[in-house]
Design an enzyme around this catalytic site. Sequence first.
Site, PDB file in Angstrom:
ATOM      1  N   SER A 272     -37.204 -34.061 -13.406  1.00  0.00           N
ATOM      2  CA  SER A 272     -36.198 -34.215 -12.777  1.00  0.00           C
ATOM      3  C   SER A 272     -36.449 -35.092 -11.636  1.00  0.00           C
ATOM      4  O   SER A 272     -35.856 -35.167 -10.493  1.00  0.00           O
ATOM      5  CB  SER A 272     -35.664 -32.958 -12.290  1.00  0.00           C
TER       6      SER A 272
ATOM      7  N   ASN B 115     -41.085 -27.417 -14.874  1.00  0.00           N
ATOM      8  CA  ASN B 115     -41.679 -28.108 -15.679  1.00  0.00           C
ATOM      9  C   ASN B 115     -42.738 -29.058 -15.073  1.00  0.00           C
ATOM     10  O   ASN B 115     -43.766 -29.463 -15.810  1.00  0.00           O
ATOM     11  CB  ASN B 115     -40.816 -29.113 -16.619  1.00  0.00           C
TER      12      ASN B 115
ATOM     13  N   HIS C 287     -29.322 -26.955 -17.485  1.00  0.00           N
ATOM     14  CA  HIS C 287     -30.072 -25.712 -18.119  1.00  0.00           C
ATOM     15  C   HIS C 287     -29.144 -24.927 -19.029  1.00  0.00           C
ATOM     16  O   HIS C 287     -29.839 -24.034 -19.806  1.00  0.00           O
ATOM     17  CB  HIS C 287     -30.446 -24.960 -16.979  1.00  0.00           C
TER      18      HIS C 287
ATOM     19  N   THR D 152     -36.957 -24.894 -23.567  1.00  0.00           N
ATOM     20  CA  THR D 152     -37.078 -26.160 -23.965  1.00  0.00           C
ATOM     21  C   THR D 152     -38.299 -26.854 -23.158  1.00  0.00           C
ATOM     22  O   THR D 152     -38.702 -27.931 -23.764  1.00  0.00           O
ATOM     23  CB  THR D 152     -35.861 -27.055 -23.616  1.00  0.00           C
TER      24      THR D 152
ATOM     25  N   GLU E 159     -32.599 -21.324 -17.463  1.00  0.00           N
ATOM     26  CA  GLU E 159     -32.278 -21.427 -18.990  1.00  0.00           C
ATOM     27  C   GLU E 159     -32.533 -20.159 -19.730  1.00  0.00           C
ATOM     28  O   GLU E 159     -31.537 -19.927 -20.835  1.00  0.00           O
ATOM     29  CB  GLU E 159     -33.406 -22.508 -19.373  1.00  0.00           C
TER      30      GLU E 159
ATOM     31  N   CYS F  72     -38.101 -29.221 -26.293  1.00  0.00           N
ATOM     32  CA  CYS F  72     -37.495 -30.523 -26.504  1.00  0.00           C
ATOM     33  C   CYS F  72     -38.630 -31.567 -26.784  1.00  0.00           C
ATOM     34  O   CYS F  72     -39.472 -31.452 -26.059  1.00  0.00           O
ATOM     35  CB  CYS F  72     -36.475 -30.627 -25.582  1.00  0.00           C
TER      36      CYS F  72
ATOM     37  N   HIS G 125     -35.841 -17.584 -15.037  1.00  0.00           N
ATOM     38  CA  HIS G 125     -35.399 -19.155 -15.053  1.00  0.00           C
ATOM     39  C   HIS G 125     -33.987 -19.212 -15.675  1.00  0.00           C
ATOM     40  O   HIS G 125     -33.692 -18.431 -16.544  1.00  0.00           O
ATOM     41  CB  HIS G 125     -36.533 -19.853 -15.940  1.00  0.00           C
TER      42      HIS G 125
ATOM     43  N   HIS H  68     -34.117 -29.289  -9.867  1.00  0.00           N
ATOM     44  CA  HIS H  68     -34.917 -28.685  -8.806  1.00  0.00           C
ATOM     45  C   HIS H  68     -35.724 -29.825  -8.236  1.00  0.00           C
ATOM     46  O   HIS H  68     -36.998 -29.712  -8.102  1.00  0.00           O
ATOM     47  CB  HIS H  68     -35.757 -27.795  -9.738  1.00  0.00           C
TER      48      HIS H  68
ATOM     49  N   CYS I 265     -35.902 -37.176 -17.745  1.00  0.00           N
ATOM     50  CA  CYS I 265     -35.323 -36.756 -19.030  1.00  0.00           C
ATOM     51  C   CYS I 265     -33.754 -37.479 -19.436  1.00  0.00           C
ATOM     52  O   CYS I 265     -32.885 -37.257 -18.267  1.00  0.00           O
ATOM     53  CB  CYS I 265     -35.548 -35.656 -19.693  1.00  0.00           C
TER      54      CYS I 265
HETATM   55  S1  SF4 Z   1     -33.893 -29.940 -22.869  1.00  0.00           S
HETATM   56 FE1  SF4 Z   1     -34.144 -29.942 -20.403  1.00  0.00          FE
HETATM   57  S2  SF4 Z   1     -35.917 -31.049 -20.263  1.00  0.00           S
HETATM   58 FE2  SF4 Z   1     -35.318 -31.397 -22.399  1.00  0.00          FE
HETATM   59  S3  SF4 Z   1     -34.167 -33.319 -22.411  1.00  0.00           S
HETATM   60 FE3  SF4 Z   1     -32.700 -31.647 -21.978  1.00  0.00          FE
HETATM   61  S4  SF4 Z   1     -32.672 -31.377 -19.824  1.00  0.00           S
HETATM   62 FE4  SF4 Z   1     -34.466 -32.574 -20.072  1.00  0.00          FE
END
Ligand code: SF4
Length: 291
Positions: free
Chosen positions: A260, A218, A71, A158, A123, A188, A121, A39, A12
Amino acid sequence: MHIKLAKHLGMCFGVRDAIAFAKTQSRQSPLTTLGDLVHNQGVLRELNDHGVRSTRDFDQIETSRVMITAHGSSDSVRQALDERRHEVLDATCPLVHHAHRLLTELVASGHFPLVIGKPGHVEVKGLTGDLEEFRIISGEADLEHIPPRPRYGVVAQTTQPIERVRSLVAALRERFPSAEVAFRDTVCQPTKNRQKAAKQLATESDVVIVIGGARSNNTHELYALCSRHCSRVYHIQRAEELREEWFFPSDLVGVTAGTSTPDDQIRSVVDWLEAWIVRSDFPARLSKVTN
Ligand code: SF4
């Protein structure tokens, strides 16, 4: 045998940009990321070769510059770094910033904060780190522990599966029918695209290979999603883990990957599959489908 690659397969933009930022900055002087930037062990080794160290323990930080990962983090963590006179570099993904902003607005307007995500986590810790009171919801059982309030404000980590998030919000509304439940969808778009594509791929495939780090949340979510739609799903980190006995000549093999996972790891899995088809007794059936 056919190989089919999922749409939205590569890294991403949030992770890709954070890695590029870390590499560029490390050319100026060494730096430490506050926790792993991604990760994925392969990527972390590469960053280490660029002089990028990683720790969550403030006492272990040996560089003056410290990077917040994609994150994100709480303001209290940033403040603690400031107090230790570190220069803070911010690689927080804009979509994580967006989730922070929406949660802050909900709290400011008197809503009790609820975060749908994985407890512990990084985030989720970042989202909740400045809050006096909050609850994390990872499943329906957690709804039992939510105190009764007139207004709830809900956001999600997200990378949560959007279907699960929506079903937990519906269950919350059912449990507190007289409360106002303000839900802000912070899953996201790259995650939604990836999950939708993985579901379609798993529905069509005989076997699915999910590539991603062992500690990548994820990737685990993708594996769980694919497993609901295909009975033969394997999570691997690299091509060397593939096994010939997983495949049959008539299989459609779907390939997907966590956010990732670098392109070269995906490429080496596809190379392995193609090489195995050529080595096997059914080379005439080789074809690769990209949707
Ligand atoms: S929120 Fe996390 S998974 Fe979504 S685009 Fe951003 S880094 Fe990537």
